[in-house]
Scaffold this motif. Structure first.
Motif, PDB file in Angstrom:
ATOM      1  N   LYS A  30       2.680 -21.358 -10.313  1.00  0.00           N
ATOM      2  CA  LYS A  30       3.123 -20.095 -10.907  1.00  0.00           C
ATOM      3  C   LYS A  30       1.872 -19.283 -11.212  1.00  0.00           C
ATOM      4  O   LYS A  30       1.072 -19.661 -12.076  1.00  0.00           O
ATOM      5  N   ALA A  31       1.693 -18.191 -10.500  1.00  0.00           N
ATOM      6  CA  ALA A  31       0.464 -17.413 -10.631  1.00  0.00           C
ATOM      7  C   ALA A  31       0.456 -16.594 -11.915  1.00  0.00           C
ATOM      8  O   ALA A  31       1.501 -16.061 -12.324  1.00  0.00           O
ATOM      9  N   PRO A  32      -0.692 -16.465 -12.558  1.00  0.00           N
ATOM     10  CA  PRO A  32      -0.783 -15.575 -13.729  1.00  0.00           C
ATOM     11  C   PRO A  32      -0.730 -14.119 -13.281  1.00  0.00           C
ATOM     12  O   PRO A  32      -1.082 -13.792 -12.147  1.00  0.00           O
ATOM     13  N   ASP A  33      -0.269 -13.259 -14.167  1.00  0.00           N
ATOM     14  CA  ASP A  33      -0.225 -11.832 -13.849  1.00  0.00           C
ATOM     15  C   ASP A  33      -1.586 -11.184 -13.980  1.00  0.00           C
ATOM     16  O   ASP A  33      -1.889 -10.201 -13.286  1.00  0.00           O
ATOM     17  N   GLU A  34      -2.395 -11.716 -14.879  1.00  0.00           N
ATOM     18  CA  GLU A  34      -3.765 -11.198 -15.004  1.00  0.00           C
ATOM     19  C   GLU A  34      -4.706 -12.319 -15.424  1.00  0.00           C
ATOM     20  O   GLU A  34      -4.323 -13.247 -16.146  1.00  0.00           O
ATOM     21  N   VAL A  35      -5.929 -12.237 -14.934  1.00  0.00           N
ATOM     22  CA  VAL A  35      -7.002 -13.144 -15.334  1.00  0.00           C
ATOM     23  C   VAL A  35      -8.149 -12.271 -15.824  1.00  0.00           C
ATOM     24  O   VAL A  35      -8.687 -11.455 -15.067  1.00  0.00           O
ATOM     25  N   ILE A  36      -8.471 -12.416 -17.093  1.00  0.00           N
ATOM     26  CA  ILE A  36      -9.522 -11.608 -17.711  1.00  0.00           C
ATOM     27  C   ILE A  36     -10.765 -12.485 -17.894  1.00  0.00           C
ATOM     28  O   ILE A  36     -10.746 -13.448 -18.663  1.00  0.00           O
ATOM     29  N   ILE A  37     -11.835 -12.167 -17.182  1.00  0.00           N
ATOM     30  CA  ILE A  37     -13.086 -12.915 -17.275  1.00  0.00           C
ATOM     31  C   ILE A  37     -14.112 -12.055 -18.008  1.00  0.00           C
ATOM     32  O   ILE A  37     -14.411 -10.932 -17.574  1.00  0.00           O
ATOM     33  N   SER A  38     -14.612 -12.567 -19.115  1.00  0.00           N
ATOM     34  CA  SER A  38     -15.659 -11.873 -19.864  1.00  0.00           C
ATOM     35  C   SER A  38     -16.946 -12.667 -19.716  1.00  0.00           C
ATOM     36  O   SER A  38     -17.060 -13.791 -20.217  1.00  0.00           O
ATOM     37  N   ASP A  39     -17.916 -12.090 -19.003  1.00  0.00           N
ATOM     38  CA  ASP A  39     -19.179 -12.792 -18.764  1.00  0.00           C
ATOM     39  C   ASP A  39     -20.208 -12.360 -19.807  1.00  0.00           C
ATOM     40  O   ASP A  39     -20.422 -11.173 -20.050  1.00  0.00           O
ATOM     41  N   ASP A  40     -20.845 -13.375 -20.397  1.00  0.00           N
ATOM     42  CA  ASP A  40     -21.742 -13.116 -21.525  1.00  0.00           C
ATOM     43  C   ASP A  40     -23.185 -12.916 -21.072  1.00  0.00           C
ATOM     44  O   ASP A  40     -24.099 -13.604 -21.517  1.00  0.00           O
ATOM     45  N   ASN A  41     -23.368 -11.955 -20.142  1.00  0.00           N
ATOM     46  CA  ASN A  41     -24.703 -11.587 -19.659  1.00  0.00           C
ATOM     47  C   ASN A  41     -25.410 -12.769 -18.992  1.00  0.00           C
ATOM     48  O   ASN A  41     -26.557 -13.098 -19.299  1.00  0.00           O
ATOM     49  N   SER A  42     -24.692 -13.420 -18.078  1.00  0.00           N
ATOM     50  CA  SER A  42     -25.257 -14.566 -17.359  1.00  0.00           C
ATOM     51  C   SER A  42     -26.486 -14.156 -16.550  1.00  0.00           C
ATOM     52  O   SER A  42     -26.596 -13.023 -16.068  1.00  0.00           O
ATOM     53  N   THR A  43     -27.388 -15.106 -16.363  1.00  0.00           N
ATOM     54  CA  THR A  43     -28.614 -14.871 -15.589  1.00  0.00           C
ATOM     55  C   THR A  43     -28.660 -15.720 -14.320  1.00  0.00           C
ATOM     56  O   THR A  43     -29.675 -15.708 -13.609  1.00  0.00           O
ATOM     57  N   ASP A  44     -27.580 -16.465 -14.034  1.00  0.00           N
ATOM     58  CA  ASP A  44     -27.584 -17.377 -12.885  1.00  0.00           C
ATOM     59  C   ASP A  44     -26.668 -16.928 -11.759  1.00  0.00           C
ATOM     60  O   ASP A  44     -26.409 -17.686 -10.818  1.00  0.00           O
ATOM     61  N   GLY A  45     -26.155 -15.692 -11.837  1.00  0.00           N
ATOM     62  CA  GLY A  45     -25.295 -15.179 -10.782  1.00  0.00           C
ATOM     63  C   GLY A  45     -23.816 -15.400 -11.007  1.00  0.00           C
ATOM     64  O   GLY A  45     -22.998 -15.123 -10.120  1.00  0.00           O
ATOM     65  N   THR A  46     -23.431 -15.879 -12.208  1.00  0.00           N
ATOM     66  CA  THR A  46     -22.009 -16.135 -12.482  1.00  0.00           C
ATOM     67  C   THR A  46     -21.176 -14.862 -12.367  1.00  0.00           C
ATOM     68  O   THR A  46     -20.099 -14.864 -11.758  1.00  0.00           O
ATOM     69  N   PHE A  47     -21.657 -13.777 -12.956  1.00  0.00           N
ATOM     70  CA  PHE A  47     -20.920 -12.513 -12.920  1.00  0.00           C
ATOM     71  C   PHE A  47     -20.724 -12.037 -11.484  1.00  0.00           C
ATOM     72  O   PHE A  47     -19.608 -11.649 -11.083  1.00  0.00           O
ATOM     73  N   GLU A  48     -21.784 -12.067 -10.697  1.00  0.00           N
ATOM     74  CA  GLU A  48     -21.712 -11.625  -9.306  1.00  0.00           C
ATOM     75  C   GLU A  48     -20.763 -12.514  -8.499  1.00  0.00           C
ATOM     76  O   GLU A  48     -19.990 -12.026  -7.671  1.00  0.00           O
TER      77      GLU A  48
END
Length: 312
Positions: A30-48
């Motif tokens: 059952k797929a979620p309707d939204e996935v909210i990802i808050s990245d805490d200023n990562s320096t290892d490429g997580t956000f990208e």
């Protein structure tokens, strides 16, 4: 009307494992309707990586944002939660793996049990890809039963981590009743639900809970190294109980639970006095006489251990 489902994920330098976590969310029955990802200023490429992942799979309803500076796990999770618009919200770590029917199973329970504000599940602890035994009561139970967590049984202490939660969005309104800036989100969700008799456990193993030295929440579970710090923790705990008691009307806390909160405050003050004496005999007697007020046997025995070995 079908409930809208949100997933709130707080990330920080999680490039090593976050791909497996995102895969397990995307592949849910059952797929979620939204996935909210808050990245805490990562320096290892997580956000990208998250941005590229959303684009690669054309994931409508998935959004990732990055903080201008590092806020820390507490504020970062609050940021993610504040952006969720779903009726049901799942909180999510960056390094676990969800069992494929986690969302479906938990939503089915929530739909059928309107008295549940927060539903936790059991989990499979994993280290280096291998399942390990966790010293958590009934954690391996997987029979699908639903039981209530009561204040008299666990007090305000979390018995399951936030990554196992599904809760109704209404519970976020309670965040405005008390200042929770310095509190971890899952601890407060647990406390709000258990004091209002709306916290339940689903006995299903619905997540592979990865344990390693980099877990952000490890810092919240260390045993204080000396008596003074243990007493300071007791003072903080008593203050938390007082805050809930003082806000009992706004938080819809039943009278029976208000009495329990007051009883626990009195216990904590007596416990503080006993520990300050640093007398092993008195502490042992106190623990035996007040065992019912400790959430676990380990917590009770730790007072004896502290008096015996951590006197400074």
């Amino acid at each position: 009307m079908t409930a809208k489902i949100s997933v709130a994920l707080a990330s920080f330098n999680g490039i090593r494992f976050i791909g497996e976590q995102l895969d397990s969310i995307r592949e849910q029955t059952k797929a979620p309707d939204e996935v909210i990802i808050s990245d805490d200023n990562s320096t290892d490429g997580t956000f990208e990586f998250c941005n590229e992942y959303i684009t690669k799979y054309n994931l409508t309803g998935w959004h990732v944002s990055q903080n201008d500076s590092n806020l820390g796990i507490k504020k970062n999770f609050l940021s993610a939660l504040s952006k969720c618009t779903g009726d049901y919200i799942f909180t999510c770590d960056q390094d676990d793996v969800w069992i494929k029917d986690k969302i479906q199973v938990m939503v089915d329970v929530m739909d059928s049990r309107p008295e549940i504000m927060c539903l936790a599940s059991n989990y499979i602890p994993v280290v280096n890809g291998e399942r390990i035994h966790a010293k958590v009561r009934n954690i391996e139970r997987d029979d699908g039963s639903v039981i209530q967590f009561r204040l008299s049984d666990t007090w305000l202490d979390n018995m399951r981590p936030g990554c196992t939660y599904c809760f109704r969005r209404e519970i976020l309104k309670k965040f405005n009743v008390m200042d929770i800036e310095n509190q971890i989100h899952d601890s407060m969700i647990w406390k709000y639900a258990i004091t209002s008799d709306s916290l339940f456990l689903l006995n299903r193993l619905l997540i592979q809970f990865r344990r390693h030295g980099d877990n952000a929440t490890n810092q919240f579970h260390r045993i204080p190294p000396n008596i003074e710090q243990r007493i300071a923790n007791i003072d903080d705990e008593a203050e938390m109980y007082r805050r809930f008691l003082n806000a009992s009307e706004q938080l819809a806390i039943p009278e029976a639970n208000q009495k329990l909160l007051n009883d626990k405050i009195n216990f904590l003050m007596r416990r503080r006095k006993i520990l300050s004496k640093r007398n092993i005999f008195r502490t042992a007697i106190f623990v035996m006489m007040n065992f019912k007020y400790y959430p676990t046997a380990r917590n009770a025995l730790s007072d004896i251990y502290a008096t015996l070995l951590l006197r400074k």
